[in-house]
Design a protein around this motif. Structure first.
Motif, PDB file in Angstrom:
ATOM      1  N   CYS A  34      89.010 -32.438  72.056  1.00 50.38           N
ATOM      2  CA  CYS A  34      88.398 -33.470  71.215  1.00 50.38           C
ATOM      3  C   CYS A  34      88.391 -33.064  69.738  1.00 50.38           C
ATOM      4  CB  CYS A  34      86.978 -33.745  71.681  1.00 50.38           C
ATOM      5  SG  CYS A  34      86.915 -34.549  73.311  1.00 50.38           S
ATOM      6  N   GLU A  38      90.333 -38.808  66.126  1.00 46.45           N
ATOM      7  CA  GLU A  38      89.961 -39.763  65.087  1.00 46.45           C
ATOM      8  C   GLU A  38      88.711 -40.557  65.476  1.00 46.45           C
ATOM      9  OE1 GLU A  38      91.930 -43.608  62.731  1.00 46.45           O
ATOM     10  OE2 GLU A  38      93.158 -42.343  64.041  1.00 46.45           O
ATOM     11  N   THR A  39      87.796 -40.688  64.530  1.00 46.00           N
ATOM     12  CA  THR A  39      86.588 -41.475  64.739  1.00 46.00           C
ATOM     13  C   THR A  39      86.958 -42.943  64.982  1.00 46.00           C
ATOM     14  OG1 THR A  39      85.306 -40.003  63.320  1.00 46.00           O
ATOM     15  CG2 THR A  39      84.387 -42.192  63.719  1.00 46.00           C
ATOM     16  N   GLY A  40      86.321 -43.557  65.982  1.00 45.40           N
ATOM     17  CA  GLY A  40      86.596 -44.945  66.278  1.00 45.40           C
ATOM     18  C   GLY A  40      87.771 -45.168  67.210  1.00 45.40           C
ATOM     19  N   ARG A  44      88.175 -40.876  71.062  1.00 40.14           N
ATOM     20  CA  ARG A  44      86.811 -40.508  70.686  1.00 40.14           C
ATOM     21  C   ARG A  44      85.811 -41.117  71.656  1.00 40.14           C
ATOM     22  NH1 ARG A  44      84.545 -36.511  69.132  1.00 40.14           N
ATOM     23  NH2 ARG A  44      86.152 -36.288  67.514  1.00 40.14           N
ATOM     24  N   SER A  48      83.120 -38.952  73.967  1.00 40.63           N
ATOM     25  CA  SER A  48      81.673 -39.116  73.826  1.00 40.63           C
ATOM     26  C   SER A  48      81.014 -39.762  75.044  1.00 40.63           C
ATOM     27  CB  SER A  48      81.369 -39.963  72.580  1.00 40.63           C
ATOM     28  OG  SER A  48      81.962 -41.242  72.686  1.00 40.63           O
TER      29      SER A  48
END
Length: 203
Positions: A34, A38-40, A44, A48
Motif C-alpha cells: 500500500c 494513490e489517494t482516492g 487505496r 483501507s
C-alpha cells in the motif's frame, strides 16, 4: 515495579498471540504493497478496507494455485487475463456503489479461477441431450464456489456461467449463454440471440 512487570507481561502475551506487530500488519492488509498507493484510487479503498483486503489475499492465494496448474498452459493466458481483471476492478471508480463493485469483482474472479482450474470440489460431468438429438449434447460440471459456478461445453465451445437467484431449480448465466435446470430438464440459450433449447439429462 510490579505494575511495570505486569504491563510488560501483557505486552508479550499480546505480541505472541497476534504474531507480533509486523505479522499483524501483514495479516490485515492486501497482498500488494500500500506504500505510494494513490489517494482516492481503488487500490487505496482495498488498502483501507479489512474485508476487501481479505478478499485480495484470498485471490492471491487462489491465483497462486491456478498458476501452478497453468504452468504448461498454451497459450499462457492466466497472466494476461489477470492484468485485464485488475483493469476491470479499477474501473469500479465509475460505479455508483464503488465498494460493492469491487467486492463483486473479487468474488467473481475467485470463483472463476477456482472453477476453471478445478481448485474446488465439483459435480459432474453431467450430460444433456438437447432438442431431442443425442448428437446435440451439452456437458456440464458444477463447482462449489461462492457464488456457484458451472462450466458448460458444447462442441468446441466452452462457457463459464455464474449462479443466479431462481425461484425454483438452478439458474446460471454466462456471457452469451444461459442455463436453467428444473427436475432434470434444462432450458439453454447458447450464443447471442440464439433460440432456446430444451435439454434433458442423457442416460
Amino acid at each position: 515495579m510490579a505494575a511495570h512487570r505486569n504491563a510488560l507481561r501483557i505486552t508479550l502475551v499480546a505480541t505472541v498471540a497476534w504474531g507480533g506487530p509486523a505479522l499483524a500488519a501483514e495479516s490485515v492488509g492486501p497482498s500488494f504493497s500500500c506504500a505510494g498507493v494513490e489517494t482516492g484510487s481503488i487500490e487505496r479503498m482495498v488498502c483501507s478496507d479489512a474485508d476487501l483486503s481479505a478478499l485480495d489475499r484470498k485471490l492471491a492465494g487462489v491465483y497462486g494455485e491456478a498458476a501452478g496448474k497453468a504452468a504448461n498452459e498454451h497459450p499462457p493466458t492466466l497472466k494476461a487475463e489477470q492484468r485485464g481483471w485488475i483493469k476491470g476492478r479499477n474501473d469500479c471508480w465509475k460505479a455508483d456503489d464503488r465498494r460493492a463493485c469491487v467486492e463483486e469483482q473479487y468474488r467473481l474472479r475467485i470463483a472463476e479461477l477456482q472453477a476453471k482450474y478445478r481448485l474446488v470440489p465439483s459435480i459432474g460431468p453431467v450430460r444433456f441431450a438437447c432438442d431431442g438429438q443425442a448428437a446435440n449434447e451439452l456437458t456440464t460440471t458444477f463447482f462449489e464456489t461462492d457464488p456457484p459456478t458451472m462450466i458448460a461445453e458444447r462442441g468446441d465451445a466452452v462457457s463459464l456461467m455464474v449462479g443466479q437467484p431462481a425461484a425454483s431449480g438452478a439458474r446460471y448465466q454466462g456471457r452469451n449463454e444461459s442455463f436453467w435446470e428444473h427436475q432434470g430438464e434444462a432450458r439453454v440459450t447458447w450464443g447471442y440471440g440464439a433460440p432456446e433449447m430444451t435439454c434433458r439429462k442423457a442416460p
